[in-house]
Design a protein around this motif. Structure first.
Motif, short mmCIF file in Angstrom:
data_model
loop_
_atom_site.label_atom_id
_atom_site.label_comp_id
_atom_site.label_asym_id
_atom_site.label_seq_id
_atom_site.Cartn_x
_atom_site.Cartn_y
_atom_site.Cartn_z
N TRP A 1 -26.30 46.75 -13.79
CA TRP A 1 -27.16 46.22 -12.73
C TRP A 1 -28.51 45.80 -13.29
CZ3 TRP A 1 -27.74 43.86 -8.49
CH2 TRP A 1 -28.99 43.85 -7.87
N ASP A 2 -29.13 46.68 -14.07
CA ASP A 2 -30.33 46.32 -14.81
C ASP A 2 -30.26 47.05 -16.15
OD1 ASP A 2 -31.22 48.96 -14.37
OD2 ASP A 2 -32.45 48.39 -12.66
N HIS A 3 -31.33 47.05 -16.90
CA HIS A 3 -31.28 47.59 -18.26
C HIS A 3 -30.83 49.03 -18.30
CE1 HIS A 3 -32.76 49.10 -22.16
NE2 HIS A 3 -32.57 47.87 -22.58
N ASP A 4 -31.14 49.81 -17.28
CA ASP A 4 -30.87 51.25 -17.31
C ASP A 4 -29.90 51.72 -16.23
OD1 ASP A 4 -32.75 51.89 -19.46
OD2 ASP A 4 -34.29 51.32 -18.01
N THR A 5 -29.41 50.82 -15.40
CA THR A 5 -28.56 51.21 -14.28
C THR A 5 -27.16 50.66 -14.44
OG1 THR A 5 -30.51 51.11 -12.83
CG2 THR A 5 -28.35 51.27 -11.77
N PRO A 6 -26.16 51.54 -14.59
CA PRO A 6 -24.78 51.06 -14.71
C PRO A 6 -24.27 50.55 -13.37
CG PRO A 6 -24.78 53.44 -14.55
CD PRO A 6 -26.23 53.01 -14.59
N ALA A 7 -23.21 49.77 -13.42
CA ALA A 7 -22.66 49.20 -12.18
C ALA A 7 -21.15 49.09 -12.28
CB ALA A 7 -23.27 47.82 -11.92
N VAL A 8 -20.52 49.21 -11.13
CA VAL A 8 -19.09 48.91 -10.99
C VAL A 8 -18.99 47.69 -10.08
CG1 VAL A 8 -16.83 49.73 -10.23
CG2 VAL A 8 -18.48 51.34 -11.22
N THR A 9 -18.39 46.64 -10.58
CA THR A 9 -18.21 45.43 -9.78
C THR A 9 -16.98 45.59 -8.91
OG1 THR A 9 -19.26 44.07 -11.49
CG2 THR A 9 -17.89 42.93 -9.87
N THR A 10 -17.18 45.61 -7.61
CA THR A 10 -16.08 45.85 -6.67
C THR A 10 -15.68 44.60 -5.89
OG1 THR A 10 -17.59 46.53 -4.91
CG2 THR A 10 -16.78 48.25 -6.39
N MET A 11 -16.46 43.53 -6.02
CA MET A 11 -16.17 42.32 -5.25
C MET A 11 -16.26 41.10 -6.16
SD MET A 11 -18.54 43.26 -1.92
CE MET A 11 -17.96 41.89 -0.93
N LEU A 12 -15.20 40.32 -6.19
CA LEU A 12 -15.15 39.08 -6.94
C LEU A 12 -14.78 37.95 -6.00
CD1 LEU A 12 -13.04 40.21 -10.01
CD2 LEU A 12 -15.40 39.45 -10.13
N ARG A 13 -15.59 36.92 -5.98
CA ARG A 13 -15.25 35.79 -5.12
C ARG A 13 -14.12 34.97 -5.73
NH1 ARG A 13 -20.67 32.91 -2.86
NH2 ARG A 13 -21.13 32.66 -5.08
N GLY A 14 -13.33 34.37 -4.85
CA GLY A 14 -12.25 33.49 -5.28
C GLY A 14 -12.77 32.08 -5.49
N LEU A 15 -11.88 31.16 -5.80
CA LEU A 15 -12.30 29.81 -6.15
C LEU A 15 -11.29 28.77 -5.69
CD1 LEU A 15 -14.21 27.92 -7.83
CD2 LEU A 15 -12.64 28.29 -9.75
N VAL A 16 -11.81 27.69 -5.12
CA VAL A 16 -11.04 26.46 -4.88
C VAL A 16 -11.85 25.33 -5.50
CG1 VAL A 16 -10.23 24.80 -3.18
CG2 VAL A 16 -9.90 27.24 -2.78
N GLY A 17 -11.26 24.62 -6.44
CA GLY A 17 -11.92 23.47 -7.06
C GLY A 17 -11.19 22.19 -6.70
N GLN A 18 -11.95 21.21 -6.23
CA GLN A 18 -11.35 19.94 -5.81
C GLN A 18 -12.13 18.76 -6.38
OE1 GLN A 18 -8.56 19.36 -2.93
NE2 GLN A 18 -8.20 20.87 -4.56
N GLU A 19 -11.37 17.77 -6.86
CA GLU A 19 -11.96 16.49 -7.26
C GLU A 19 -11.49 15.44 -6.27
OE1 GLU A 19 -12.42 13.65 -11.23
OE2 GLU A 19 -11.44 15.62 -11.35
N VAL A 20 -12.42 14.71 -5.70
CA VAL A 20 -12.14 13.73 -4.65
C VAL A 20 -12.46 12.33 -5.16
CG1 VAL A 20 -12.62 13.05 -2.27
CG2 VAL A 20 -12.87 15.44 -2.95
N GLU A 21 -11.57 11.39 -4.94
CA GLU A 21 -11.88 10.00 -5.29
C GLU A 21 -11.63 9.10 -4.08
OE1 GLU A 21 -11.25 7.59 -9.21
OE2 GLU A 21 -9.45 7.31 -7.98
N VAL A 22 -12.66 8.38 -3.68
CA VAL A 22 -12.60 7.43 -2.57
C VAL A 22 -12.48 6.02 -3.12
CG1 VAL A 22 -13.87 6.43 -0.63
CG2 VAL A 22 -13.89 8.91 -0.99
N THR A 23 -11.55 5.23 -2.58
CA THR A 23 -11.38 3.84 -2.99
C THR A 23 -11.57 2.94 -1.78
OG1 THR A 23 -9.79 4.44 -4.71
CG2 THR A 23 -9.81 2.14 -4.00
N CYS A 24 -12.42 1.94 -1.92
CA CYS A 24 -12.65 0.98 -0.82
C CYS A 24 -12.12 -0.40 -1.22
CB CYS A 24 -14.13 0.93 -0.49
SG CYS A 24 -14.76 2.50 0.22
N ALA A 25 -12.96 -1.27 -1.73
CA ALA A 25 -12.50 -2.60 -2.12
C ALA A 25 -11.59 -2.52 -3.35
CB ALA A 25 -13.70 -3.50 -2.41
N ASP A 26 -10.95 -3.66 -3.68
CA ASP A 26 -10.05 -3.66 -4.83
C ASP A 26 -10.78 -3.91 -6.15
OD1 ASP A 26 -10.68 -6.34 -4.59
OD2 ASP A 26 -8.62 -7.01 -4.20
#
Length: 466
Positions: free
Chosen positions: A195-220
Motif C-alpha cells: 500500500w505504501d513503503h511500510d504497509t503491506p497489502a492484499v489485493t482483493t479486487m481486480l477489474r476486468g477488461l473489454v477492449g474494442q477498436e471501432v472503424e467508421v466508414t462514410c464515403a468511398d
C-alpha cells in the motif's frame, strides 16, 4: 508436519535472516539469465531459467519438472507431504525487453545494489521486481521451512510460466490439461504492490477488461472539403459524435445496461479505504491535474478500484502529418477500453457497446469492430479463511495493519485460475510504486525481498491452522 509452534516460526525466521546473502545470491543468478519472452532471440534463455528453477526446486525436495508448451515452457513443482491446506503459488520468470538501453545506468542483466536516500538498498536490474524478486520470496520461504524443520507446514504446489509479459498465450490450454493436477484450495500470486513503503497489502479486487477498436466508414474515398463540405458525411465527425455519447454529464457511462449486475462497495471495505492514508489532491497533482473526473460523489479510490470505467485510448483519421490538408476523411477509428467490476459480463458489455455505436451510425455509413480482450473482474471473498490468516500474518511481520486493496488494472490470468481450476486467488506483493517496473533502471528494495520472505514464512505457518 503438525501445526507449527511459535518456537519453530521464530527459528525459521532467524534462518531467513542469517541466510539472506545466500538468498540474494540466488536472485542475482536468476536475474542474470535474460529471459525476455517477447523476443524469439531469447527463447533459449527462457528455457534456461525454467531449467534453473526446476533444478533448484528439485534440490529442495520438490517433485519439479519443466513442461513444454507451444511457447515457452512452464515449471510445475509439488510438495504434498504435509496434511491440511493445499496452495498453488503462481509466478512468471519472463521479463520485459530492456529498450531503450541507453537510459539504463547499469547493465540490465547484471544486478547491482544501490543505496537509497531512505536508508534502504535497491536491487537494480530487469526482472528484479517483476517478477523474479517477488517469485523468489516465496521459494526462499519454503527453503527456510525445509532447512529448519525438514518439511513445509502445508501442501504446496508451484506454477511458473514464461509468457506473462507476452499475454500468457499458452496458459489457458496448459491449465485445461493440468486442471486435476494443479487444483488447490487457493492460488497465491506475488506480483503486486504494497500500500505504501511500510504497509503491506492484499489485493482483493481486480477489474476486468473489454477492449474494442471501432472503424467508421462514410464515403468511398477521402474528399476535398471545399467541394464536398457540408454535403458529405465526415467519418471523424460521426465517430466523435459516437464517442461523446458514451458518457453522461455526471461522469457516468451512458450505454444502456452498462451498470447491470454492479453492486455497491461493502461498508466494511469502504470504511477501511477511508482510513487509508490516501491524498486525493496529491494523486491528481502528481499527474498535473486538479479536478476529479468520473462519477460524481465517488472517491478516487472507489472510482479506480471498484467502479467500471469507459476510456478513449486513441482516435485517428484524416490527415495527421505535418502541414495542413483540407480533407474530409472517409474512415476514422478509435480504440476504447472498459474496466469492469464484479457482476458485469464482458460479452454483454461488448455487445451493448456495439449496439450503442450502431444505433448512431447514419444509414449510408458503416462500422466494424475488432476485439482487444475480454476478461471479467475477479474478487476474493472477504470471509475467506486464507484472506483472514494472510492479513494477520502480514500485520504481525510489518507491525502495522495490512490493507485490503483493489487495483484499477486487469490481470486476466487470475480469471483463468478461477474458471479453469475453480480457485480464488490471493495477491500478496511486496513491490513499491517507485520500482520502475517495465522501465529502465527497474529496482526491487532489499527490504521488500527480505521481509517478503519473512512474510511468506508467517503466512505458510498461519495456513497450518486451516
Amino acid at each position: 508436519m503438525p501445526k507449527p509452534t511459535a518456537d519453530q516460526i521464530d527459528a525459521v525466521l532467524a534462518h531467513v535472516d542469517r541466510t539472506i546473502d545466500q538468498s540474494l545470491g540466488r536472485l542475482f543468478d536468476l536475474i542474470r539469465i535474460p529471459s525476455i519472452s517477447t523476443d524469439p532471440a531469447y527463447g533459449d534463455h527462457c528455457r534456461r531459467v525454467a531449467e534453473w528453477l526446476s533444478a533448484d526446486l528439485t534440490a529442495m525436495g520438490f517433485d519439479a519438472s519443466v513442461r513444454d508448451t507451444t511457447g515457452h515452457p512452464m515449471v510445475v513443482a509439488h510438495d504434498k507431504a504435509a496434511s491440511g491446506a493445499h496452495v498453488l503459488f503462481y509466478g512468471h520468470y519472463d521479463v520485459q525487453p530492456v529498450d531503450p538501453l541507453a537510459l539504463w545506468n547499469t547493465d540490465p542483466f547484471e544486478p547491482v545494489l544501490q543505496p537509497l536516500e531512505n536508508g534502504d538498498t535497491a536491487i537494480v536490474a530487469r526482472g528484479a521486481s517483476d517478477d523474479k524478486g517477488q517469485l523468489l520470496t516465496f521459494v526462499e520461504a519454503c527453503r527456510a521451512w525445509k532447512a529448519v524443520t525438514g518439511a513445509l507446514p502445508i501442501q504446496v504446489s508451484m506454477l511458473f510460466e514464461g509468457e506473462e509479459e507476452a499475454g500468457s498465450p499458452s496458459l489457458a490450454p496448459f491449465l485445461d490439461r493440468t486442471a486435476a493436477e494443479l487444483a488447490a484450495d487457493t492460488v497465491l500470486v506475488c506480483d503486486t504492490d504494497m500500500w505504501d513503503h511500510d504497509t503491506p497489502a492484499v489485493t482483493t479486487m481486480l477489474r476486468g477488461l473489454v477492449g474494442q477498436e471501432v472503424e467508421v466508414t462514410c464515403a468511398d474515398r477521402d474528399l476535398h472539403s471545399g467541394m464536398f463540405g457540408n454535403a458529405a458525411r465526415n467519418a471523424l465527425q460521426v465517430l466523435a459524435d459516437v464517442v461523446s455519447s458514451l458518457r453522461t454529464p455526471d461522469g457516468g457511462v451512458a450505454i444502456a445496461g452498462f451498470y447491470d449486475g454492479t453492486r455497491e462497495l461493502p461498508d466494511a471495505v469502504r470504511k477501511q479505504w477511508q482510513a487509508l492514508p490516501f491524498d486525493e489532491e496529491g494523486f491528481l497533482r502528481d499527474i498535473g491535474l486538479s479536478i476529479p473526473a468520473g462519477e460524481k460523489n465517488r472517491s478516487i479510490l472507489e472510482q479506480i478500484w471498484a467502479r467500471p470505467s469507459c476510456e478513449i485510448n486513441g482516435m485517428s483519421g484524416g490527415y495527421t502529418s505535418a502541414g495542413f490538408k483540407t480533407v474530409i476523411p472517409a474512415k476514422a477509428s478509435a480504440k476504447i477500453s472498459f474496466r469492469l467490476v464484479e457482476g458485469q459480463d464482458p460479452i454483454a458489455i461488448r455487445d451493448a457497446f456495439q449496439a450503442h455505436v450502431r444505433a448512431r451510425i447514419p444509414a449510408d455509413c458503416s462500422v466494424s469492430f475488432k476485439d482487444h480482450g475480454l476478461a471479467p473482474a475477479t474478487t476474493m471473498p472477504l470471509d475467506s479463511a486464507f484472506l483472514r490468516k494472510t492479513l494477520e500474518a502480514l500485520s504481525t511481520e510489518w507491525q502495522r495493519e495490512a490493507a485490503l486493496a483493489g487495483t484499477g488494472g486487469s490481470i486476466p490470468i487470475i480469471g483463468e485460475f478461477k474458471r479453469r481450476l475453480g480457485c480464488d486467488a490471493l495477491l500478496v506483493g511486496f513491490a513499491r510504486f517507485d520500482n520502475r517496473v517495465h522501465s529502465p533502471n527497474e529496482k526491487y528494495d532489499l527490504s521488500s525481498f527480505h521481509k517478503g520472505i519473512r512474510s511468506w514464512v508467517r503466512i505458510l505457518a498461519a495456513f497450518g491452522d486451516i
